[in-house]
Design an enzyme around this catalytic site. Structure first.
Site: not given
Length: 340
Positions: A174, A306
């Site tokens: 992330h 991501e």
């Protein structure tokens, strides 16, 4: 390659280490053992090293203001509706942590682990065995997360796992990027993202099973454009920005799926992945409560890209299958090419 491992902080009485690698071009990556966090991506500039990632000064800031910032995410990235899924004919219920749904591995995901860590040659290596008792998911996993820095300015993130029992595994990182040297948001940055469709999501951000067209909408980045242009085109929706699952179009193996660049400095990050989705999030609701080291907390302070398997694969195998059987191994890699 220059390597280093130092004490960064403590959590629950345990030491949290900072591990660093510096290559021949004076580019440095640093990680934290807590959350197997990608803490720094430092590139040399005339003004000194510039961090392309957002970060905080201490672990408490992650725990209280943004628990996923730059963290490794698992067992399953994204949301599992009501924490329910099937593997074959077996039904499972896992612990929720967001409005009854299970987000980013639930309340005891990878981001909550203080990983065993070492730095060897040009790699930072994190290991941990996560059990069903730890996180409520079925089966146990032997997990190794490896950050590799090369002398041609590539960062490789490898996720390796051995399953003990049937389970699911769909990890990601992330990381939040901001390529600006100054205290600016990301609206001026340009993005190319090879995706003509995204997943339709309900009001709780759970995939509905349908897809939506990106082409010729504010969501489309098949032709490079600024993030600001997209954000301005989305001011009529509640989020006032992007938090969506982009399905990656077919592409050559040696082509990036996304390129984020600063047109002023020519600093860029190209992302290579063989997985079929990227979540694009423009930090729409971030605010001054988040005490970043080099940026002011504000909406659009960073952008996350991501790489993962599309989250609706958990109920529709037309989008992939991230279930594992007893004794099965799995490996995923995301590669970042940095130019400066």
């Amino acid at each position: 390659m220059i390597t280093n491992k130092t004490l960064f902080d403590t959590v629950n009485g345990e030491p949290v280490y900072k591990l660093s690698l510096t290559n021949a071009n004076k580019m440095t990556i640093s990680c934290l053992s807590y959350g197997a966090n990608w803490y720094e991506l430092l590139v040399p500039t005339a003004a000194g090293p510039q961090n392309l990632l957002l970060n905080f000064a201490k672990i408490a800031d992650y725990q209280t203001t943004n628990q996923y910032l730059n963290m490794s995410i698992g067992r399953v990235a994204g949301r599992i509706g009501k924490g329910r899924f099937k593997i074959g004919e077996h039904d499972y219920q896992v612990a929720p942590n967001e409005r009854g749904n299970t987000l980013h591995g639930g309340p005891h995901g990878f981001n909550q682990i203080n990983w065993d860590s070492t730095v060897v040659a040009n790699q930072i290596i994190f290991t941990h065995q996560i059990t069903s008792t730890d996180d409520s998911f079925p089966g146990d996993l032997d997990v190794t997360l490896t950050y590799t820095l090369t002398d041609d300015n590539q960062v490789l993130l490898d996720y390796n796992v051995l399953s003990h029992g049937e389970t699911v595994f769909n990890p990601t990182n992330h990381a939040y990027f901001n390529l600006n040297a100054g205290d600016e948001n990301i609206k001026n940055l340009e993005l190319l993202l090879k995706s003509s469709h995204r997943l339709a999501l309900d009001t709780e951000k759970i995939p509905t099973g349908k897809t939506l067209v990106n082409t010729d909408t504010p969501y489309g980045f098949e032709t490079k454009k600024t993030l600001g242009a997209a954000i301005e085109g989305l001011q009529n929706i509640p989020e006032k920005g992007i938090d969506d699952v982009y399905l990656i179009d077919r592409h050559a193996d040696n082509d990036p799926v996304a390129v984020l660049s600063d047109p002023d400095s020519n600093i860029s990050v190209s992302i290579f992945s063989q997985r079929n989705a990227i979540v694009l999030f423009t930090a729409n609701g971030f605010g001054p409560d988040q005490p970043y080291l080099t940026k002011t907390g504000q909406p659009y302070v960073g952008v996350a890209l991501e790489a993962q398997t599309a989250p609706n694969a958990i109920f529709d195998h037309d989008y992939g299958d991230f279930s594992l059987q007893d004794g099965e191994r799995q490996h995923y890699q995301t590669k970042y090419q940095i130019r400066f």
